[in-house]
Design an enzyme around this catalytic site. Sequence first.
Site, mmCIF file in Angstrom:
data_model
loop_
_atom_site.group_PDB
_atom_site.id
_atom_site.type_symbol
_atom_site.label_atom_id
_atom_site.label_comp_id
_atom_site.label_asym_id
_atom_site.label_seq_id
_atom_site.Cartn_x
_atom_site.Cartn_y
_atom_site.Cartn_z
ATOM 1 N N LYS A 155 42.098 33.922 52.335
ATOM 2 C CA LYS A 155 42.539 32.639 52.869
ATOM 3 C C LYS A 155 43.051 32.789 54.294
ATOM 4 C CE LYS A 155 44.535 30.157 49.716
ATOM 5 N NZ LYS A 155 45.677 30.111 48.788
ATOM 6 N N ARG A 177 51.518 30.115 51.067
ATOM 7 C CA ARG A 177 50.283 30.254 50.293
ATOM 8 C C ARG A 177 49.958 31.719 50.062
ATOM 9 N NH1 ARG A 177 46.076 26.754 53.757
ATOM 10 N NH2 ARG A 177 45.075 26.557 51.715
ATOM 11 N N GLY A 217 44.474 31.351 39.599
ATOM 12 C CA GLY A 217 45.699 31.136 38.839
ATOM 13 C C GLY A 217 46.760 32.193 39.034
ATOM 14 N N MET A 264 48.834 32.545 41.598
ATOM 15 C CA MET A 264 50.096 32.036 42.136
ATOM 16 C C MET A 264 49.854 30.670 42.747
ATOM 17 S SD MET A 264 53.034 32.517 44.195
ATOM 18 C CE MET A 264 53.331 31.382 45.538
ATOM 19 N N ARG A 286 35.848 28.986 52.226
ATOM 20 C CA ARG A 286 35.411 30.240 51.590
ATOM 21 C C ARG A 286 34.003 30.016 51.068
ATOM 22 N NH1 ARG A 286 39.543 29.477 46.571
ATOM 23 N NH2 ARG A 286 38.957 27.332 46.209
ATOM 24 N N HIS A 333 21.732 45.792 15.985
ATOM 25 C CA HIS A 333 20.332 45.471 15.729
ATOM 26 C C HIS A 333 20.009 44.047 16.159
ATOM 27 C CE1 HIS A 333 16.985 44.048 13.154
ATOM 28 N NE2 HIS A 333 16.468 45.200 13.521
ATOM 29 N N ARG A 392 8.266 50.292 20.551
ATOM 30 C CA ARG A 392 8.794 50.889 19.310
ATOM 31 C C ARG A 392 7.792 50.648 18.199
ATOM 32 N NH1 ARG A 392 12.798 47.603 21.490
ATOM 33 N NH2 ARG A 392 14.733 48.637 22.105
ATOM 34 N N ARG A 408 6.482 55.027 21.642
ATOM 35 C CA ARG A 408 7.372 55.992 21.003
ATOM 36 C C ARG A 408 6.931 56.202 19.558
ATOM 37 N NH1 ARG A 408 13.600 54.530 20.217
ATOM 38 N NH2 ARG A 408 12.710 53.107 18.695
ATOM 39 N N SER A 419 11.851 59.865 29.556
ATOM 40 C CA SER A 419 12.383 58.515 29.548
ATOM 41 C C SER A 419 13.786 58.592 28.977
ATOM 42 C CB SER A 419 11.499 57.599 28.696
ATOM 43 O OG SER A 419 12.081 56.324 28.627
ATOM 44 N N GLY A 478 16.679 57.599 27.046
ATOM 45 C CA GLY A 478 17.083 56.653 26.004
ATOM 46 C C GLY A 478 18.590 56.569 26.038
ATOM 47 N N THR A 479 19.089 55.728 26.934
ATOM 48 C CA THR A 479 20.534 55.761 27.194
ATOM 49 C C THR A 479 21.359 55.116 26.082
ATOM 50 O OG1 THR A 479 20.116 53.909 28.671
ATOM 51 C CG2 THR A 479 20.483 56.062 29.679
ATOM 52 N N ASN A 480 20.730 54.405 25.147
ATOM 53 C CA ASN A 480 21.525 53.906 24.010
ATOM 54 C C ASN A 480 22.019 55.083 23.183
ATOM 55 O OD1 ASN A 480 20.773 51.398 24.895
ATOM 56 N ND2 ASN A 480 19.306 51.022 23.246
ATOM 57 N N ASP A 481 21.068 55.930 22.758
ATOM 58 C CA ASP A 481 21.458 57.091 21.971
ATOM 59 C C ASP A 481 22.231 58.100 22.809
ATOM 60 O OD1 ASP A 481 20.892 57.105 19.184
ATOM 61 O OD2 ASP A 481 18.763 56.944 19.667
ATOM 62 N N CYS A 499 14.761 53.675 29.453
ATOM 63 C CA CYS A 499 14.343 52.593 28.566
ATOM 64 C C CYS A 499 15.477 52.097 27.693
ATOM 65 C CB CYS A 499 13.166 53.037 27.704
ATOM 66 S SG CYS A 499 13.600 54.379 26.580
ATOM 67 N N TYR A 517 11.054 54.395 37.444
ATOM 68 C CA TYR A 517 11.060 53.019 36.941
ATOM 69 C C TYR A 517 12.245 52.787 36.015
ATOM 70 C CZ TYR A 517 9.330 54.837 32.487
ATOM 71 O OH TYR A 517 9.223 55.515 31.317
HETATM 72 P P1 ADP Z 1 44.853 27.742 46.139
HETATM 73 O O1 ADP Z 1 44.782 29.192 46.447
HETATM 74 O O2 ADP Z 1 45.295 27.468 44.759
HETATM 75 O O3 ADP Z 1 43.642 26.991 46.565
HETATM 76 P P2 ADP Z 1 46.128 26.757 48.514
HETATM 77 O O4 ADP Z 1 47.001 27.705 49.257
HETATM 78 O O5 ADP Z 1 44.776 26.512 49.065
HETATM 79 O O6 ADP Z 1 46.102 27.195 47.000
HETATM 80 O O7 ADP Z 1 46.922 25.417 48.443
HETATM 81 C C1 ADP Z 1 46.566 24.372 47.583
HETATM 82 C C2 ADP Z 1 46.516 23.083 48.305
HETATM 83 O O8 ADP Z 1 47.716 22.799 48.945
HETATM 84 C C3 ADP Z 1 45.490 23.044 49.408
HETATM 85 O O9 ADP Z 1 44.234 22.720 48.907
HETATM 86 C C4 ADP Z 1 45.995 21.949 50.294
HETATM 87 O O10 ADP Z 1 45.572 20.700 49.803
HETATM 88 C C5 ADP Z 1 47.489 22.047 50.121
HETATM 89 N N1 ADP Z 1 48.074 22.719 51.280
HETATM 90 C C6 ADP Z 1 48.274 24.020 51.482
HETATM 91 N N2 ADP Z 1 48.805 24.242 52.692
HETATM 92 C C7 ADP Z 1 48.960 23.046 53.275
HETATM 93 C C8 ADP Z 1 49.454 22.609 54.529
HETATM 94 N N3 ADP Z 1 49.901 23.452 55.454
HETATM 95 N N4 ADP Z 1 49.455 21.287 54.770
HETATM 96 C C9 ADP Z 1 48.995 20.430 53.850
HETATM 97 N N5 ADP Z 1 48.520 20.767 52.662
HETATM 98 C C10 ADP Z 1 48.505 22.069 52.359
HETATM 99 MG MG MG Z 2 16.903 56.590 20.453
HETATM 100 MG MG MG Z 3 42.895 26.331 48.087
#
Ligand code: ADP
Ligand code: MG
Ligand code: MG
Length: 885
Positions: A8, A79, A88, A90, A352, A466, A572, A628, A774, A776-779, A841, A861
């Site tokens: 970010k 952020r 998720g 933070m 991104r 199987h 087989r 085989r 060849s 036979g990486t399973n066995d 294989c 191969y």
């Molecule tokens: P995440 O990693 O969960 O996407 P972000 O850091 O992108 O979290 O923040 C989530 C949201 O918070 C962003 O999509 C944006 O809408 C809002 N946000 C973050 N920084 C600012 C800022 N400086 N001004 C306004 N909105 C912000």
């Molecule tokens: Mg075998």
């Molecule tokens: Mg974001």
Amino acid sequence: MKNLLGGKGANLAEMNLIGVPVPPGFTITTEVCTVYNQKGKDAAVSLIKSEVEKAVLYIENLTNTKFGDKDNPCLVSVRSGARVSMPGMMDTVLNLGLNDLAVQGIAKKSGNPRFAWDSYRRFVQMYGDVVLGMKPDNKEDIDPFEEIIEHLKEEKGITLDTDFTPEDLKILVVRFKEAVLRKTGHSFPDNPWEQLWGAVCAVFDSWMTPRAIYYRKLNGYPEDWGTAVSVQSMVFGNMGLTSATGVAFTRNAGTGEDIFNGEYLINAQGEDVVAGTRTPQEISIIGSKRWAILAGVTEEERAKNYPSLEETMPSLFHELNKVQEKLENHYKDMQDIEFTIQEGKLWMLQTRSGKRTGEAMVKIAVDMLAQGMIDEKTVMQRIDANKLDELLHPIFDTDALKSTTLLAKGLPASPGAATGQIIFFADEAAKFEKSILVRIETSPEDLEGMNVAQGILTARGGMTSHAAVVARGMGKCCVSGAGSIKIDYKAREMNMAGKTFKEGDWISLNGSTGEVYEGKVQTMNPGVGGDFGKIMGLADKYTRMTVRTNADTPNDARIAREFGAQGIGLCRTEHMFFEGERIKAMREMILASDTAGREKALAKLLPYQRSDFEGILEAMEGFGVTVRLLDPPLHEFVPHEEANQKQMAKELGISAEEVKSKVDSLHEFNPMLGHRGCRLGITYPEITAMQARAIIEAALNLKARGIDARPEIMVPLVGTVAELKNQADIIRATAEKVFAEKGDRIDYLLGTMIEIPRAALTADHIAAEADFFSFGTNDLTQMTLGYSRDDAGKFLPDYLSRGILKQDPFQVLDQSGVGQLVEMAFTKGRSVKPGLKVGICGEHGGEPSSVEFCDKVGLNYVSCSPFRVPIARVAAAQANIKHAK
Ligand code: ADP
Ligand code: MG
Ligand code: MG
């Protein structure tokens, strides 16, 4: 840069450099996080304190505000950002710097008290949740802040957040702070600096939460990466009707269509768009109209209640459109962007490379090549080979899925979607037009039924059980090892999620996710269009290795050829012994008490085998076909239930006791390490001779018809060169006999599987007798790790969840262990025979990271199931591009 600033932070800086409007800010590097984790808070804070203060001053100067000032406060967001996005990990804290005085200042300065109090309310809530630990520990418990909001809504008789008056918002702030004091024993911090350091440290702390640690383990990300922290001055999308916030994609992430699309909300902040409390609106007119059709909203209603940004703020939409173009051209990839509009001014907050479906991945890469944005090698690198799977199997209609109940989860053993009626016995699979075969586990006897069924569900067994291996070979949807389902064969019913299902009830399987659903779910065929073909063409252009397929029937061979397989790496032969009359002859052979009796029965099998081989060699005309020789222990060919034994006795005209005693005598404690592979051919040389004859005769018959057949005879489970020599002598002698009988010859290769560690260790000796190896990486995996493929399901999940193993070694080749044996055997083999042909294989032959390993080692191969051939082709090309550098 990403390593230091996080994804970010690095992209915010880069956007600023290329002239995209970004609110001023600074990023604390990931290195500080490492100091924080190693030396603690005080060390980290004292290390950066003066720099952070300078940086805040810089923001103040640019924004003409002052951090902590009561009349003109500078507000910031804090952020988090790791090198790679970690969902998720933070949450962001917005509007930091507010307190009871500053909120008045903001209200006065903006002339918009509602906006000021809305921001303050959000801040106390976010800071409380993220920094002060107000979020409930339990998923089921309600967030204390949400509870307060709900109470106030009830008191005021309103339903929407937007209906709160400034006075209401003030009440919320007071109550929120009371809740914080009650739960934490401390009052909410008023001092902005205290707030800032609290938030920064909370981001660092989030790196070490169990959730983050688990996620890193899962993905193999090292702990010392750390997270960066970006501090950025706030821009406000919640200042009224000329303000907004939204998210957008520069192309369609679902289909890849080159069309700018996204969602926004007027007078909103942060994640409101994705939070689902208000219905977000589309940014473009086209998108908005398409949305209205899907949502069943009339054009009048759409235009009135859900207009697009293009309609509400046309000039800002065009500005945003220019920015998205610029970003895509700069990063040369589809971007996922976040923006905010504050009183008519556009600000970009994040960009991104966007996540996308397999279909979009292919289309975007091919389009960008045509648009001159990226070159061919980059196209190949943009393809996530595993994701191509989505394009090769039927899939569920996503809308239909939403209204169904999830019953159980197993392993995604073989991708695709299947809907059908439950059937518990393979021989009854044809009872319904569409059936799902449900078994505790499957055995080779179930083969035909598996083929007839739409999909297969097993309660036991892993990714190489199987059921899983056979299903993948067939390109048939399979969910294996769904441990929570209870099957009662006798009652012909099963229990899932507390409900009883009987034979004939409808269920649906998603073999790509391992999910089992109740009832019929609509499926659709994914379009394998022209773009897919273009990717395949490029794959061939940049590859060194060839890709073969594991196929046991002419039909599988043809499918694989259509997918671009160049030869068969593993055919087989045992699967050929089950259909109809064949199994009878096979059983007769097993029951025979002497060589003459066995030869008699084998003579009956010969024509079947010969015609199977003819079909397969013909389907693969011009390419090598590795056949085989018989591999599994004989007990797999005889019935174990009394009733079936009686039936067999009747068919063969002998007593049931005789059958039973033979079956008992075949019993082994460890059949996988028992009398199988070349050990069978050594005790019963007539089996090897019959199979060799069938293969050579088939090839000669084809030659007579002008067809270029290229058989390669493979001896399984060799551990010593003497074993191979023994079998090779029989094969060569048989071939010469057939050549003499027919008065014609063909070229054939004679080689062995390397699947016993001892074979790898003595590969130089073995190579002297072999034209090819060849792996036979399973066995080989089974024997190197000492995990039984059939029983590993009991502890592998534990090993994976505890991080003892990073990946299932039966899916992803254990490069540092089993891989050493592969490399050693390759080197030793080539040292005595430079032209030795070497391939793989095992199931790993279709797994991208394992394919890359094979390319690095230098194999000729890889071979995999037909439906994975395109994946292996892409992986092989990617590996070559990487290693050729
Ligand atoms: P995440 O990693 O969960 O996407 P972000 O850091 O992108 O979290 O923040 C989530 C949201 O918070 C962003 O999509 C944006 O809408 C809002 N946000 C973050 N920084 C600012 C800022 N400086 N001004 C306004 N909105 C912000
Ligand atoms: Mg075998
Ligand atoms: Mg974001």
